[in-house]
Design an enzyme around this catalytic site. Structure first.
Site, PDB file in Angstrom:
ATOM      1  N   LYS A 191      -8.869   1.973  -0.385  1.00  0.00           N
ATOM      2  CA  LYS A 191      -7.512   1.625   0.024  1.00  0.00           C
ATOM      3  C   LYS A 191      -7.566   0.629   1.176  1.00  0.00           C
ATOM      4  O   LYS A 191      -8.490   0.635   2.006  1.00  0.00           O
ATOM      5  CB  LYS A 191      -6.785   2.907   0.456  1.00  0.00           C
ATOM      6  CG  LYS A 191      -5.315   2.747   0.783  1.00  0.00           C
ATOM      7  CD  LYS A 191      -4.702   4.115   1.067  1.00  0.00           C
ATOM      8  CE  LYS A 191      -3.206   4.027   1.304  1.00  0.00           C
ATOM      9  NZ  LYS A 191      -2.612   5.379   1.441  1.00  0.00           N
ATOM     10  N   MET A 225       3.110   1.632   4.505  1.00  0.00           N
ATOM     11  CA  MET A 225       2.465   2.807   3.871  1.00  0.00           C
ATOM     12  C   MET A 225       3.347   4.050   3.962  1.00  0.00           C
ATOM     13  O   MET A 225       2.845   5.177   3.943  1.00  0.00           O
ATOM     14  CB  MET A 225       1.085   3.081   4.486  1.00  0.00           C
ATOM     15  CG  MET A 225       0.087   1.965   4.250  1.00  0.00           C
ATOM     16  SD  MET A 225      -1.652   2.469   4.349  1.00  0.00           S
ATOM     17  CE  MET A 225      -1.747   3.126   5.999  1.00  0.00           C
ATOM     18  N   ALA A 240       1.832  12.611   2.490  1.00  0.00           N
ATOM     19  CA  ALA A 240       2.983  13.247   1.844  1.00  0.00           C
ATOM     20  C   ALA A 240       2.872  13.185   0.322  1.00  0.00           C
ATOM     21  O   ALA A 240       3.797  13.577  -0.373  1.00  0.00           O
ATOM     22  CB  ALA A 240       4.281  12.573   2.285  1.00  0.00           C
ATOM     23  N   GLY A 241       1.742  12.664  -0.155  1.00  0.00           N
ATOM     24  CA  GLY A 241       1.547  12.504  -1.591  1.00  0.00           C
ATOM     25  C   GLY A 241       0.926  11.179  -1.954  1.00  0.00           C
ATOM     26  O   GLY A 241       0.898  10.797  -3.127  1.00  0.00           O
ATOM     27  N   SER A 242       0.397  10.443  -0.987  1.00  0.00           N
ATOM     28  CA  SER A 242      -0.021   9.057  -1.196  1.00  0.00           C
ATOM     29  C   SER A 242      -1.277   8.891  -2.035  1.00  0.00           C
ATOM     30  O   SER A 242      -1.566   7.784  -2.482  1.00  0.00           O
ATOM     31  CB  SER A 242      -0.216   8.353   0.152  1.00  0.00           C
ATOM     32  OG  SER A 242       1.020   8.124   0.770  1.00  0.00           O
ATOM     33  N   SER A 262       1.298   5.786  -1.349  1.00  0.00           N
ATOM     34  CA  SER A 262       0.937   4.478  -0.843  1.00  0.00           C
ATOM     35  C   SER A 262      -0.388   3.939  -1.357  1.00  0.00           C
ATOM     36  O   SER A 262      -0.696   2.770  -1.166  1.00  0.00           O
ATOM     37  CB  SER A 262       0.920   4.504   0.688  1.00  0.00           C
ATOM     38  OG  SER A 262      -0.036   5.396   1.194  1.00  0.00           O
TER      39      SER A 262
END
Length: 541
Positions: free
Chosen positions: A134, A183, A231-233, A209
């Site tokens: 990333k 992000m 949070a779920g990226s 993200s």
């Protein structure tokens, strides 16, 4: 920002710089007829040789490592094949930010030479394995813009902790991948590199993200990449792109030294790094390898928690949650979790239906912790970069989020501890080994429409590890039903109405989420492997 260059000037220069790093012979024909699903293009576009197609198409991370060990492949030809396939993926989906293909190929060549000179020296655990990163991970000499003009043309001088560890374990790093501006949204679009597309359906979001990672891995331009998740990226792009992704407990995988849109002193929900891959066993292998490598030597915040290698002889007791009590799953998402639960029951797994407690309260506290400073730090970065907010960031509406006082922060902490105790009792009281539930109420959505994140965010709030397992795709039988199916609120109804036809969501992947208890990452990896083997008839080791 240098001189009087606008954000548009900076974007143009960055994209041109990136695109020049793709060899001319790796560029696909402009005459190629493309549909909305481009997953097959790398195999058919004529850029890859038959051997390169075999290397990238039919091996996961463990296969690659084993075939390099057995000298079926050289590290150099593997690196070359994945660089070429990543270049194809970039041209189709705009998934890459920083490219360092030539350096990667040279590193792989050196690994081969060192092995030839010292054939009796034991190979490192990740010897020759290409790994994508990333954009937030720092590599010396490269930008980590994280989708923000302010950070452009400010190359890193040191490695983040995890890339340094990966190199020491023998990996080959070759590219970084796109993210949303800030992000802080689930749609990987920004003013520096633009929008990443979903290769399953170019009209749907790739998620965020870690959306560039999701798209690249779905295209098999990478078999193992590293994302981050607050949070779920990791999990949202895994859902959108139909790949595997794991959010570890905090303190397991090194995270230090990354570029961030957050004030470095910000407390609250911890962001974690974790694997995204084309197989469940690759995610588990990554976790085993990192936990066995004394990661605390690279990041002082890492726990001294080792992989034990202990296997459970009994089948687990798994709770199934069909919705989170806030948002109603789309028809295909409902089907996916119902089918998964039935397959587990049919295989003899003890499955119990449950409802999650206090989800709305947990979501409220989480949002408060995300914005303790009223998102002032990230707003200042946007202003300093003299760029507008992209649409998904506008919808988050950072400026409307109020700042917290010290008392507010203490209240949030107290609320979090109370709910962590509630879930601890919930878990033990139901004698659970794991939970399965939808990873979101929706599949990949049209651009900028991804809304609820409660299905993933809850596990960040609790710091429970969670893994995404793909299970199929939207089918013609997943017909739209009536608005009365939305069970909970106006917000629920608004989200539910996004599912307007099977044609809009053609080829959209479906997944389930498997959750374990905090710091039980090894146990979750074993259970997720079992669940994957039952649902997808996959190998578990």
């Amino acid at each position: 920002m240098a001189g009087d260059k606008t954000y548009i000037d900076i974007s143009r220069a960055k994209c041109e710089q990136r695109d020049r790093l793709i060899r001319d012979e790796w560029k696909i024909s402009q005459k190629l007829a493309l549909g909305n699903n481009v997953l097959e293009v790398p195999r058919t576009c004529g850029v890859l040789s038959e051997r390169e197609i075999n290397i990238t198409e039919y091996n996961d991370a463990l296969d690659i490592i084993e075939r390099i060990r057995q000298q079926v492949y050289t590290a150099e030809e593997v690196a070359l094949a994945f660089c070429k396939r990543a270049a194809i993926a970039q041209q189709l989906t705009n998934c890459l930010t920083e490219i360092f293909f030539e350096e990667a190929i040279e590193r792989a060549r050196q690994l081969d030479k060192e092995r030839a000179v010292n054939p009796s020296t034991p190979l490192k655990p990740l010897h020759g394995l290409p790994i994508s990163l990333k954009d937030s991970f720092n590599i010396p000499g490269l930008d980590s813009t994280i989708g923000m003009t302010y950070f452009a043309n400010k190359p890193a001088t040191e490695y983040s902790a995890l890339p340094k560890l990966l190199l020491d374990l023998g990996a080959v790093l070759y590219c970084k991948t796109n993210v949303p501006q800030t992000m802080m949204t689930a749609d990987s679009d920004n003013n520096v590199f633009g929008r990443t597309l979903n290769p399953s359906n170019l009209k749907l979001t790739a998620g965020g993200s870690s959306g560039g990672e999701g798209s690249l891995i779905a295209m098999k331009g990478s078999v193992l990449g590293i994302g981050t998740d607050i949070a779920g990226s990791i999990r949202i792009p895994s859902v959108c792109n139909g790949i595997y992704g794991a959010r570890p407990s905090s303190g397991i995988v090194p995270f230090a030294g990354q570029q961030s849109p957050e004030d470095p002193g910000m407390p609250g929900i911890e962001v974690v790094a974790g694997p995204m891959a084309i197989s469940m066993r690759a995610c588990s292998f990554f976790m085993k390898t990192i936990m066995s490598a004394e990661p605390w030597r690279y990041d002082s915040s890492c726990l001294h928690l080792r992989w034990q290698g202990q296997l459970n002889s009994r089948k687990p007791r798994i709770g199934v949650v069909f919705d989170d009590g806030l948002y109603t799953p789309f028809p295909p998402v409902r089907r996916a979790i119902q089918e998964a639960a039935q397959k587990l029951r049919d295989s003899g797994v003890d499955v119990v239906e449950l409802r999650l407690p206090n989800v709305a309260e947990a979501v409220g506290i989480t949002y408060g912790m995300f914005a303790l400073d009223g998102c002032q730090f990230v707003q200042d970065l946007i202003k300093a970069g003299k760029e507008p907010e992209v649409e998904s960031v506008k919808r988050v509406n950072l400026a409307a989020i109020p700042k917290s006082s010290l008392q507010d922060y203490m209240d949030l902490n107290a609320g979090r501890r109370k709910l962590q105790a509630v879930y601890h009792d919930f878990w033990l009281g139901n004698n659970l080994d794991a939970l399965i539930l939808p990873p979101a109420p929706q599949t990949a959505t049209p651009f900028d429409e991804w809304g609820p994140i409660s299905y993933t965010m809850l596990w960040n709030f609790l710091d429970y590890p969670a893994t995404i397992i793909p299970t199929g795709r939207v089918q013609e039988s997943d017909v739209v039903d009536g608005e009365e199916s939305a069970l909970y609120s106006e917000a629920d109804l608004k989200n539910y109405k996004l599912y307007d036809s099977t044609e809009t969501y053609r080829d959209a992947p479906l997944s389930i989420q498997v959750v374990g208890m905090r710091q039980e990452d090894e146990a979750l990896a074993e259970i997720a492997g079992l669940v994957d083997s039952i649902l997808n008839h996959s190998e578990t080791g």
